[in-house]
Write an enzyme that holds these catalytic residues in place. Structure first.
Site, PDB file in Angstrom:
ATOM      1  N   ASP A   1      53.029 -13.690  13.592  1.00 61.08           N
ATOM      2  CA  ASP A   1      54.310 -12.983  13.532  1.00 61.08           C
ATOM      3  C   ASP A   1      55.439 -13.983  13.775  1.00 61.08           C
ATOM      4  O   ASP A   1      55.504 -14.600  14.838  1.00 61.08           O
ATOM      5  CB  ASP A   1      54.308 -11.885  14.613  1.00 61.08           C
TER       6      ASP A   1
ATOM      7  N   ASN B   1      58.860 -13.266  13.567  1.00 58.06           N
ATOM      8  CA  ASN B   1      60.162 -12.741  14.013  1.00 58.06           C
ATOM      9  C   ASN B   1      60.055 -11.761  15.179  1.00 58.06           C
ATOM     10  O   ASN B   1      60.988 -11.034  15.481  1.00 58.06           O
ATOM     11  CB  ASN B   1      60.904 -12.095  12.838  1.00 58.06           C
TER      12      ASN B   1
ATOM     13  N   ASP C   1      53.561 -11.878   9.293  1.00 58.95           N
ATOM     14  CA  ASP C   1      54.405 -11.891   8.100  1.00 58.95           C
ATOM     15  C   ASP C   1      54.248 -13.190   7.316  1.00 58.95           C
ATOM     16  O   ASP C   1      53.574 -14.120   7.766  1.00 58.95           O
ATOM     17  CB  ASP C   1      55.867 -11.660   8.498  1.00 58.95           C
TER      18      ASP C   1
ATOM     19  N   ASP D   1      45.891 -10.168  -3.634  1.00 55.87           N
ATOM     20  CA  ASP D   1      44.938  -9.069  -3.689  1.00 55.87           C
ATOM     21  C   ASP D   1      45.376  -8.133  -4.817  1.00 55.87           C
ATOM     22  O   ASP D   1      46.549  -7.745  -4.883  1.00 55.87           O
ATOM     23  CB  ASP D   1      44.938  -8.330  -2.344  1.00 55.87           C
TER      24      ASP D   1
ATOM     25  N   ASP E   1      40.187  -5.851  -5.774  1.00 52.14           N
ATOM     26  CA  ASP E   1      39.764  -4.819  -4.837  1.00 52.14           C
ATOM     27  C   ASP E   1      38.979  -3.678  -5.489  1.00 52.14           C
ATOM     28  O   ASP E   1      39.405  -3.157  -6.528  1.00 52.14           O
ATOM     29  CB  ASP E   1      41.041  -4.226  -4.203  1.00 52.14           C
TER      30      ASP E   1
ATOM     31  N   GLU F   1      35.514  -7.797  -5.910  1.00 50.79           N
ATOM     32  CA  GLU F   1      34.805  -7.046  -4.871  1.00 50.79           C
ATOM     33  C   GLU F   1      33.898  -6.070  -5.620  1.00 50.79           C
ATOM     34  O   GLU F   1      34.296  -4.955  -5.939  1.00 50.79           O
ATOM     35  CB  GLU F   1      35.784  -6.302  -3.962  1.00 50.79           C
TER      36      GLU F   1
ATOM     37  N   HIS G   1      37.981  -8.472   6.233  1.00 51.99           N
ATOM     38  CA  HIS G   1      38.802  -7.484   6.942  1.00 51.99           C
ATOM     39  C   HIS G   1      38.166  -6.097   6.963  1.00 51.99           C
ATOM     40  O   HIS G   1      38.721  -5.190   7.584  1.00 51.99           O
ATOM     41  CB  HIS G   1      40.173  -7.416   6.278  1.00 51.99           C
ATOM     42  N   ASP G   2      37.051  -5.907   6.255  1.00 57.25           N
ATOM     43  CA  ASP G   2      36.370  -4.604   6.235  1.00 57.25           C
ATOM     44  C   ASP G   2      35.108  -4.603   7.081  1.00 57.25           C
ATOM     45  O   ASP G   2      34.417  -3.577   7.155  1.00 57.25           O
ATOM     46  CB  ASP G   2      35.919  -4.255   4.809  1.00 57.25           C
TER      47      ASP G   2
HETATM   48  O1  TEU Z   1      37.195  -1.960   0.042  1.00 58.92           O
HETATM   49  C1  TEU Z   1      36.359  -1.240  -0.794  1.00 58.92           C
HETATM   50  C2  TEU Z   1      35.059  -0.759  -0.262  1.00 58.92           C
HETATM   51  O2  TEU Z   1      34.316  -0.295  -1.076  1.00 58.92           O
HETATM   52  C3  TEU Z   1      34.617  -0.758   1.159  1.00 58.92           C
HETATM   53  O3  TEU Z   1      34.168  -1.931   1.691  1.00 58.92           O
HETATM   54  C4  TEU Z   1      35.479   0.070   2.074  1.00 58.92           C
HETATM   55  O4  TEU Z   1      36.342  -0.712   2.818  1.00 58.92           O
HETATM   56  C5  TEU Z   1      34.648   0.849   3.067  1.00 58.92           C
HETATM   57  O5  TEU Z   1      33.713   1.566   2.374  1.00 58.92           O
HETATM   58  C6  TEU Z   1      35.514   1.818   3.845  1.00 58.92           C
HETATM   59  O6  TEU Z   1      34.952   2.079   5.072  1.00 58.92           O
HETATM   60  C7  TEU Z   1      38.459  -2.309  -0.428  1.00 58.92           C
HETATM   61  C8  TEU Z   1      39.274  -3.003   0.642  1.00 58.92           C
HETATM   62  O7  TEU Z   1      38.669  -4.218   0.983  1.00 58.92           O
HETATM   63  C9  TEU Z   1      39.476  -2.074   1.785  1.00 58.92           C
HETATM   64  O8  TEU Z   1      40.158  -2.693   2.856  1.00 58.92           O
HETATM   65  C10 TEU Z   1      40.243  -0.879   1.285  1.00 58.92           C
HETATM   66  O9  TEU Z   1      40.295   0.096   2.299  1.00 58.92           O
HETATM   67  C11 TEU Z   1      39.612  -0.263   0.044  1.00 58.92           C
HETATM   68  O10 TEU Z   1      39.195  -1.208  -0.913  1.00 58.92           O
HETATM   69  C12 TEU Z   1      40.608   0.625  -0.647  1.00 58.92           C
HETATM   70  O11 TEU Z   1      41.587  -0.156  -1.278  1.00 58.92           O
HETATM   71 CA    CA Z   2      56.964 -10.004  11.856  1.00 58.73          CA
END
Ligand code: TEU
Ligand code: CA
Length: 559
Positions: free
Chosen positions: A21, A23, A29, A98, A201, A258, A330-331
């Site tokens: 971050d 700011n 950001d 993305d 995605d 993905e 991140h998932d």
């Molecule tokens: O993820 C798609 C996906 O199929 C999964 O891994 C999903 O995050 C999981 O089933 C939910 O619990 C992508 C992105 O990486 C994810 O962060 C998004 O939430 C999703 O698409 C929707 O855009």
């Molecule tokens: Ca910020």
């Protein structure tokens, strides 16, 4: 394999909201990313994938886009992004955006126009059906975040729309050529800005099996997992090929899909020489702890399952293309907390895990914080402590599956996507040095022990090991073998040993003792030199390596 510019690259994923971050509003950001470019260059990465920073209500943290042509003010401005692209170029770091085009936000103008006139052109950008309360829904698909994937079109009590994710993420209708044209225009607009490419995605969801139909219910909610529909959907290739022709191929862009549920015979189409994408993620190891019924029990035979999954998926694409390798994103929960038994978790075992996935064929992706060994939250006290829109479904399903409330919270500490989304731990200062004020999501309390400042100058730190891994992969003597060399599993049947050779210009042995007990590895040729290990001195003679618990070694062998 025909050489492509991105084959030898190392990628890094940033989750912008949690990276840095600049700011003091508690939200990471773009300017925070710019501040840290020198750090990323020092680490040695070449491609930087940013999770979405477009305009968004952030219902699913930016994966719900309300304007594809703009940056959300919380993340910065288009000028900031242009600066990031230019500053990246100076450091040979390409920016990967993305691409979220299975759905947009319900606050996107297309959806607003569809609400205003469902029978008009924008109504056809979505899946909108006539429906009266009490009717049977067009299909019983369960949204990925729980509940039916149908909701009333706002302001209409006789129409519903499809959303396979959150209800604020209406699915875009890819069958409509006008929609596709809009998408391709947008993609090229971004490529013209000088980005290196896209991470794509949830792309497998763009092709629906139509007409809508039910599949057998797989839970007491009467709904069915979307996978059941995806298995039967055919023809996605026409969309993906068109997108590649209209956009990616024109720019020789890097693209990583993905992709889930792809069939064997589709692999060359997806990631072959003329594939739709440059590469796609290897998610194979993320399935080893997947259970139909929620559980907090540890996985039995973790090391063996990890080996089987990872080896099989690289064998499967051999001679076809390259996968992109991850231990987390991140998932997913943090890889070190997931793939190493809690009682064995240490800097040494973290380095072993890093070494294994880095030396496999494919393109290594590092997720922010992975390079300092960031771990899962140790406990979650209540749902309110967390943020992710996927949590309630995980929690409710756990209760439905018979777990206690306490166990359901435990499950979140093991599985929640928030584990990977807590702020980057830059230092042991307030808020882990991420921000001057309270971050949008709690800092992992482990930051006092696990932070970059403590590791950056330490030759034995996890961070330094990642730097060494990257440097080794890029070493001119070995690069060709690591990128294009064959992948030859070695003593595959030896329990809790994960070992393979990479053979090409050189013959390189990678060996990991994936357990705390020592074990020996028989050699069929002598060791020329040890290139890297997670132990001060690796013990070996002409025929044998004597591996201690969680030892990891990369050695060059006599050919
Ligand atoms: O993820 C798609 C996906 O199929 C999964 O891994 C999903 O995050 C999981 O089933 C939910 O619990 C992508 C992105 O990486 C994810 O962060 C998004 O939430 C999703 O698409 C929707 O855009
Ligand atoms: Ca910020």
């Amino acid at each position: 394999m025909k050489k492509k510019w991105w084959h030898k690259k190392i990628a890094y994923q940033i989750y912008p909201k949690s990276f840095k971050d600049s700011n003091g509003d508690g939200i990471g950001d773009i300017r925070g990313i710019i501040e840290k470019l020198d750090y990323l260059q020092e680490l040695g990465i070449d491609l930087l994938w940013l999770s979405p920073i477009y305009s968004s209500p952030l219902a699913d943290q930016g994966y719900d886009i309300s304007d594809y042509y703009n940056i959300d003010p919380r993340f910065g401005t288009l000028d900031d992004l242009q600066e990031l692209i230019e500053e990246g170029k100076k450091r040979n770091i390409g920016i990967v955006m993305d691409l979220v085009v299975n759905h947009c936000s319900d606050e996107h103008e297309w959806f607003k126009k569809a609400i205003a006139d469902p029978d008009g052109p924008y109504g056809k950008f979505f899946y909108i059906e006539n429906y009266k309360k009490g009717d049977k829904l067009p299909c019983n698909w369960r949204s990925y975040f729980g509940g039916s994937c149908w909701d009333f079109l706002p302001g209409h009590d006789d129409k519903i729309y499809l959303h396979v994710f959150h209800k604020k993420q209406p699915d875009l209708n890819w069958e409509n050529p006008l929609l596709r044209k809009e998408i391709y225009h947008m993609i090229n607009w971004w490529l013209d800005k000088g980005i290196a490419g896209f991470r794509i995605d949830a792309i497998i969801n763009i092709k629906k099996k139509l007409p809508f139909q039910d599949y057998p219910a797989d839970r007491s909610d009467g709904l069915t997992c979307i996978d059941n529909m995806l298995k039967e959907a055919t023809g996605i290739g026409e969309f993906l090929n068109e997108m590649a022709d209209e956009c990616f191929r024109k720019y020789d862009a890097f693209t990583v899909g993905e992709v889930f549920n792809e069939k064997d015979d589709e692999l060359p189409l997806f990631i072959g020489e003329h594939g739709y994408f440059s590469t796609m993620f290897d998610f194979s190891t993320t399935f080893i702890d997947e259970t139909p019924v929620s559980t907090v029990e540890p996985v039995a035979d973790l090391a063996e399952k990890y080996k089987k999954a990872a080896f099989a998926s690289h064998k499967r694409v051999e001679g076809i293309g390259l996968l992109s390798n991850i231990i987390e994103n991140h998932d997913e929960p943090r890889g070190v907390s997931r793939y190493i038994k809690p009682e064995d978790l240490s800097d040494k075992s973290k380095k072993m895990l890093a070494g294994i996935y880095f030396m496999m064929p494919g393109i290594p992706f590092i997720y922010q914080g992975q390079e300092i060994g960031m771990e899962n939250l140790s406990e979650v006290k209540s749902l309110a402590e967390l943020d992710d829109c996927a949590n309630p479904h995980v929690y409710e399903k756990a209760l439905e599956d018979g777990l206690s409330e306490e166990e359901a919270l435990k499950l979140l500490s093991l599985k929640s996507r928030d584990n990977a989304r807590t702020p980057f731990q830059w230092s042991d200062k307030q808020y882990a040095g991420f921000s001057q004020s309270k971050p949008w999501l709690m800092v992992n309390p482990k930051y006092k022990d696990i932070n970059l400042a403590a590791q950056i100058g330490d030759p034995h730190s996890v961070f330094t090991f990642y730097k060494q891994l990257i440097a080794l992969r890029k070493h001119t003597d070995y690069l060709n073998t690591f990128v294009y060399g064959d992948f030859v599993p070695y003593h595959e049947e030896q329990k809790n040993l994960l070992s393979f050779k990479r053979t090409g210009d050189r013959t390189i042995l990678i060996a990991a003792n994936y357990q705390k007990e020592p074990q020996m590895l028989q050699l069929d040729s002598t060791i020329k030199s040890i290139l890297l290990s997670n132990r001060d001195e690796i013990v070996y003679d002409d025929n044998t390596i004597y591996l201690d618990g969680y030892d990891f070694v990369v050695a060059e062998l006599e050919a």
